[in-house]
Write a protein that holds these residues in place. Structure first.
Motif, PDB file in Angstrom:
ATOM      1  N   GLU A   1      10.686 -13.439 -27.709  1.00  7.07           N
ATOM      2  CA  GLU A   1      11.917 -13.016 -27.031  1.00  7.07           C
ATOM      3  C   GLU A   1      12.048 -11.496 -27.068  1.00  7.07           C
ATOM      4  OE1 GLU A   1      16.789 -13.467 -27.304  1.00  7.07           O
ATOM      5  OE2 GLU A   1      15.512 -14.520 -28.734  1.00  7.07           O
ATOM      6  N   ILE A   2      11.675 -10.897 -28.223  1.00  8.46           N
ATOM      7  CA  ILE A   2      11.700  -9.436 -28.323  1.00  8.46           C
ATOM      8  C   ILE A   2      10.745  -8.829 -27.301  1.00  8.46           C
ATOM      9  CG2 ILE A   2      11.141  -7.460 -29.795  1.00  8.46           C
ATOM     10  CD1 ILE A   2      12.021  -9.073 -32.199  1.00  8.46           C
ATOM     11  N   SER A   3       9.545  -9.403 -27.184  1.00  7.21           N
ATOM     12  CA  SER A   3       8.541  -8.899 -26.231  1.00  7.21           C
ATOM     13  C   SER A   3       9.063  -8.960 -24.801  1.00  7.21           C
ATOM     14  CB  SER A   3       7.250  -9.717 -26.356  1.00  7.21           C
ATOM     15  OG  SER A   3       6.710  -9.622 -27.652  1.00  7.21           O
ATOM     16  N   GLN A   4       9.752 -10.063 -24.470  1.00  6.12           N
ATOM     17  CA  GLN A   4      10.303 -10.206 -23.120  1.00  6.12           C
ATOM     18  C   GLN A   4      11.401  -9.180 -22.870  1.00  6.12           C
ATOM     19  OE1 GLN A   4      11.512 -14.309 -23.135  1.00  6.12           O
ATOM     20  NE2 GLN A   4       9.414 -15.094 -22.978  1.00  6.12           N
ATOM     21  N   GLN A   5      12.260  -8.979 -23.891  1.00  6.27           N
ATOM     22  CA  GLN A   5      13.343  -8.009 -23.759  1.00  6.27           C
ATOM     23  C   GLN A   5      12.810  -6.579 -23.679  1.00  6.27           C
ATOM     24  OE1 GLN A   5      16.648  -8.432 -23.414  1.00  6.27           O
ATOM     25  NE2 GLN A   5      16.441 -10.654 -23.361  1.00  6.27           N
ATOM     26  N   ALA A   6      11.702  -6.336 -24.391  1.00  6.20           N
ATOM     27  CA  ALA A   6      11.124  -4.987 -24.414  1.00  6.20           C
ATOM     28  C   ALA A   6      10.647  -4.549 -23.031  1.00  6.20           C
ATOM     29  CB  ALA A   6       9.967  -4.935 -25.406  1.00  6.20           C
ATOM     30  N   ALA A   7      10.368  -5.514 -22.188  1.00  6.20           N
ATOM     31  CA  ALA A   7       9.887  -5.185 -20.841  1.00  6.20           C
ATOM     32  C   ALA A   7      11.018  -4.828 -19.889  1.00  6.20           C
ATOM     33  CB  ALA A   7       9.105  -6.374 -20.284  1.00  6.20           C
ATOM     34  N   LEU A   8      12.266  -5.031 -20.321  1.00  2.72           N
ATOM     35  CA  LEU A   8      13.411  -4.793 -19.452  1.00  2.72           C
ATOM     36  C   LEU A   8      14.039  -3.426 -19.735  1.00  2.72           C
ATOM     37  CD1 LEU A   8      15.093  -8.303 -19.772  1.00  2.72           C
ATOM     38  CD2 LEU A   8      13.518  -7.503 -17.985  1.00  2.72           C
ATOM     39  N   SER A   9      14.475  -2.761 -18.706  1.00  6.66           N
ATOM     40  CA  SER A   9      15.125  -1.456 -18.853  1.00  6.66           C
ATOM     41  C   SER A   9      16.551  -1.636 -19.360  1.00  6.66           C
ATOM     42  CB  SER A   9      15.146  -0.733 -17.501  1.00  6.66           C
ATOM     43  OG  SER A   9      13.822  -0.532 -17.030  1.00  6.66           O
ATOM     44  N   PRO A  10      17.129  -0.573 -19.933  1.00  2.72           N
ATOM     45  CA  PRO A  10      18.523  -0.651 -20.387  1.00  2.72           C
ATOM     46  C   PRO A  10      19.464  -0.945 -19.216  1.00  2.72           C
ATOM     47  CG  PRO A  10      17.430   1.281 -21.280  1.00  2.72           C
ATOM     48  CD  PRO A  10      16.514   0.717 -20.258  1.00  2.72           C
ATOM     49  N   ARG A  11      20.532  -1.687 -19.510  1.00  5.33           N
ATOM     50  CA  ARG A  11      21.486  -2.064 -18.455  1.00  5.33           C
ATOM     51  C   ARG A  11      22.792  -1.285 -18.534  1.00  5.33           C
ATOM     52  NH1 ARG A  11      22.078  -8.306 -19.174  1.00  5.33           N
ATOM     53  NH2 ARG A  11      23.718  -7.929 -17.627  1.00  5.33           N
ATOM     54  N   LEU A  12      23.215  -0.947 -19.761  1.00  3.56           N
ATOM     55  CA  LEU A  12      24.488  -0.262 -19.941  1.00  3.56           C
ATOM     56  C   LEU A  12      24.314   1.106 -20.589  1.00  3.56           C
ATOM     57  CD1 LEU A  12      27.582  -0.241 -19.811  1.00  3.56           C
ATOM     58  CD2 LEU A  12      27.608  -1.500 -21.984  1.00  3.56           C
ATOM     59  N   ALA A  13      23.528   1.177 -21.658  1.00  4.31           N
ATOM     60  CA  ALA A  13      23.286   2.442 -22.360  1.00  4.31           C
ATOM     61  C   ALA A  13      22.034   3.113 -21.804  1.00  4.31           C
ATOM     62  CB  ALA A  13      23.136   2.188 -23.855  1.00  4.31           C
ATOM     63  N   LYS A  14      21.698   4.267 -22.400  1.00  4.42           N
ATOM     64  CA  LYS A  14      20.501   4.987 -21.974  1.00  4.42           C
ATOM     65  C   LYS A  14      19.241   4.397 -22.593  1.00  4.42           C
ATOM     66  CE  LYS A  14      23.023   9.391 -21.693  1.00  4.42           C
ATOM     67  NZ  LYS A  14      23.122  10.770 -22.248  1.00  4.42           N
ATOM     68  N   ARG A  15      19.422   3.612 -23.649  1.00  5.37           N
ATOM     69  CA  ARG A  15      18.288   3.072 -24.377  1.00  5.37           C
ATOM     70  C   ARG A  15      18.666   1.709 -24.958  1.00  5.37           C
ATOM     71  NH1 ARG A  15      19.655   8.244 -25.980  1.00  5.37           N
ATOM     72  NH2 ARG A  15      21.260   8.309 -27.599  1.00  5.37           N
ATOM     73  N   LYS A  16      17.722   1.094 -25.636  1.00  6.85           N
ATOM     74  CA  LYS A  16      17.936  -0.243 -26.209  1.00  6.85           C
ATOM     75  C   LYS A  16      17.526  -0.227 -27.682  1.00  6.85           C
ATOM     76  CE  LYS A  16      17.266  -3.743 -23.467  1.00  6.85           C
ATOM     77  NZ  LYS A  16      16.730  -4.784 -22.550  1.00  6.85           N
ATOM     78  N   ILE A  17      18.115  -1.134 -28.456  1.00  5.67           N
ATOM     79  CA  ILE A  17      17.804  -1.201 -29.887  1.00  5.67           C
ATOM     80  C   ILE A  17      17.745  -2.660 -30.326  1.00  5.67           C
ATOM     81  CG2 ILE A  17      20.238  -0.967 -30.547  1.00  5.67           C
ATOM     82  CD1 ILE A  17      19.240   0.590 -33.047  1.00  5.67           C
ATOM     83  N   CYS A  18      16.809  -2.931 -31.215  1.00  2.65           N
ATOM     84  CA  CYS A  18      16.639  -4.277 -31.760  1.00  2.65           C
ATOM     85  C   CYS A  18      16.685  -4.210 -33.280  1.00  2.65           C
ATOM     86  CB  CYS A  18      15.301  -4.881 -31.317  1.00  2.65           C
ATOM     87  SG  CYS A  18      14.880  -6.439 -32.141  1.00  2.65           S
ATOM     88  N   LEU A  19      17.581  -4.991 -33.893  1.00  2.00           N
ATOM     89  CA  LEU A  19      17.602  -5.143 -35.344  1.00  2.00           C
ATOM     90  C   LEU A  19      16.885  -6.439 -35.694  1.00  2.00           C
ATOM     91  CD1 LEU A  19      21.266  -4.169 -36.376  1.00  2.00           C
ATOM     92  CD2 LEU A  19      19.305  -2.698 -35.849  1.00  2.00           C
ATOM     93  N   LEU A  20      15.878  -6.329 -36.549  1.00  2.72           N
ATOM     94  CA  LEU A  20      15.120  -7.499 -36.994  1.00  2.72           C
ATOM     95  C   LEU A  20      15.421  -7.717 -38.466  1.00  2.72           C
ATOM     96  CD1 LEU A  20      13.011  -9.629 -36.178  1.00  2.72           C
ATOM     97  CD2 LEU A  20      11.232  -8.025 -36.827  1.00  2.72           C
ATOM     98  N   ASP A  21      16.412  -8.561 -38.737  1.00  2.00           N
ATOM     99  CA  ASP A  21      16.872  -8.796 -40.105  1.00  2.00           C
ATOM    100  C   ASP A  21      16.055  -9.921 -40.735  1.00  2.00           C
ATOM    101  OD1 ASP A  21      18.359  -8.594 -42.398  1.00  2.00           O
ATOM    102  OD2 ASP A  21      20.030  -9.796 -41.660  1.00  2.00           O
ATOM    103  N   GLY A  22      15.543  -9.668 -41.947  1.00  4.56           N
ATOM    104  CA  GLY A  22      14.665 -10.642 -42.582  1.00  4.56           C
ATOM    105  C   GLY A  22      13.233 -10.476 -42.103  1.00  4.56           C
ATOM    106  N   ALA A  23      12.880  -9.231 -41.761  1.00  3.70           N
ATOM    107  CA  ALA A  23      11.543  -8.962 -41.210  1.00  3.70           C
ATOM    108  C   ALA A  23      10.434  -9.323 -42.185  1.00  3.70           C
ATOM    109  CB  ALA A  23      11.423  -7.487 -40.821  1.00  3.70           C
ATOM    110  N   ASP A  24      10.749  -9.323 -43.482  1.00  3.80           N
ATOM    111  CA  ASP A  24       9.736  -9.652 -44.488  1.00  3.80           C
ATOM    112  C   ASP A  24       9.501 -11.156 -44.604  1.00  3.80           C
ATOM    113  OD1 ASP A  24      12.408  -9.501 -45.299  1.00  3.80           O
ATOM    114  OD2 ASP A  24      11.910  -9.279 -47.409  1.00  3.80           O
ATOM    115  N   TYR A  25      10.212 -11.940 -43.803  1.00  2.00           N
ATOM    116  CA  TYR A  25      10.006 -13.393 -43.836  1.00  2.00           C
ATOM    117  C   TYR A  25       9.576 -13.929 -42.482  1.00  2.00           C
ATOM    118  CZ  TYR A  25      11.629 -13.528 -48.589  1.00  2.00           C
ATOM    119  OH  TYR A  25      11.713 -13.334 -49.947  1.00  2.00           O
ATOM    120  N   MET A  26       8.800 -13.129 -41.772  1.00  4.24           N
ATOM    121  CA  MET A  26       8.178 -13.612 -40.544  1.00  4.24           C
ATOM    122  C   MET A  26       6.973 -14.481 -40.878  1.00  4.24           C
ATOM    123  SD  MET A  26       8.103 -10.324 -37.968  1.00  4.24           S
ATOM    124  CE  MET A  26       7.555  -9.148 -39.224  1.00  4.24           C
TER     125      MET A  26
END
Length: 330
Positions: free
Chosen positions: A95-120
């Motif tokens: 889902e992150i990969s799909q979102q990464a391909a899309l341009s920002p819609r409201l702001a100038k940029r986009k941000i993703c928080l990946l909480d629990g990254a050590d448990y992938m």
């Protein structure tokens, strides 16, 4: 906004500079003890990052800030385990990969928080690595972890790491005071939380003072009560949240640890400094070796229950073993 968050001054200064000076990197890693404010700061940072004011502090009034506060910002993505104790799955990284391909819609940029990254999962981690290797220019990824050693070295090599240290007792006490927690309960929770405000808040929710009183009553009853009396009087709290029983075991360890120090003539630092006289009195006839052996038993019981062994079975076995230890001749 930053001033409302206790502790982590150097990290807040770095992030404010990151926003003020327009510094850009594709990825950050926030790591440290659970409950110290990593996610809170990540959200504060994310709002400011997307804010139209382009400063170190979110304005709170622009359409971007209003959407963020309403949890409806199209350029903000939060990815976390779907349930406590569960890993982040490959589908979530896709889902992150799909979102990464899309341009920002409201702001100038986009941000993703990946909480629990050590448990992938391994496949999820490898999929994330591909995104981090070739990130879109307008994207920022913030990974949040408690055990960064669990992350792939190749992922860590692509992020700027910010360590979040444990909070001081004074900071946790202030946080609890802001939540209107009674002073006596706040003081105890702050001492026992080991630097984690999240853990302190959870202890308050469990009525930490009542649990500690239960542990103290158990210890004062042990030398004279029979095993069946103890089991009937102090049943394992199966009908309540399982974590309550584990917290009772932790409190027992803290009390035993204090008793051991007091027997050795050490009067600080104590977890239960407000009960020094009572602990000295209740454990006056206990041998230090017996206390050490009981601490070991309680620790083993805690680990057994966290490994999904029946809490009731472990608890009753623990009471029997403690009873036998106290009958030994030291």
């Amino acid at each position: 906004m930053w001033n409302e968050i206790y502790g982590h001054e150097k990290n807040k200064e770095f992030l404010a500079g990151f926003l003020n000076e327009g510094k850009r990197t594709s990825s950050l890693l926030f790591f440290g003890l659970a409950g110290v404010g990593k996610k809170t700061i990540a959200h504060t940072f994310a709002q400011a990052f997307l804010c139209e004011a382009d400063g170190a502090i979110a304005c709170g009034h622009c359409p971007s800030c209003q959407s963020f506060v309403a949890n409806a910002h199209p350029d903000f993505l939060l990815v976390e385990p779907k349930a406590a104790g569960k890993p982040i799955l490959i589908e979530q990284i896709k889902e992150i990969s799909q979102q990464a391909a899309l341009s920002p819609r409201l702001a100038k940029r986009k941000i993703c928080l990946l909480d629990g990254a050590d448990y992938m999962t391994t496949t999820a981690a490898n999929s994330l690595l591909k995104v981090l290797e070739e990130p879109p220019a307008y994207w920022l990824f913030v990974l949040i972890a408690t055990n960064p050693e669990r992350l792939l070295p190749t992922i860590r090599s692509r992020v700027i790491e910010l360590r979040f240290a444990p909070l001081t007792e004074a900071m946790i006490s202030k946080i609890l005071a802001d939540k209107k927690v009674p002073p006596a309960e706040a003081e105890l929770a702050a001492r026992l939380a080991d630097g984690s405000a999240g853990e302190a808040l959870h202890m308050v929710g469990q009525d930490i003072l009542a649990l500690r009183e239960q542990a103290l009553t158990l210890f004062s009853s042990l030398p004279t009560a029979g095993v069946l009396q103890l089991i009937n009087r102090f049943p394992w709290p199966e009908k309540s949240e399982a974590r309550e029983g584990l917290k009772l075991l932790e409190l027992m360890i803290y009390i035993l640890r204090d008793a051991l120090l007091l027997k050795a003539g050490v009067y600080e630092p104590l977890y239960n400094s407000d009960l020094q006289e009572k602990i000295e009195k209740d454990f006056k006839t206990w041998h230090s070796k017996a206390i050490k052996n009981i601490i070991k038993l309680v620790q083993e019981s805690f680990l057994a229950i966290t490994a999904n062994t029946s809490g009731k079975v472990v608890w009753e076995a623990l009471l029997i073993k403690i009873n036998l230890i106290l009958k030994e001749d030291y």
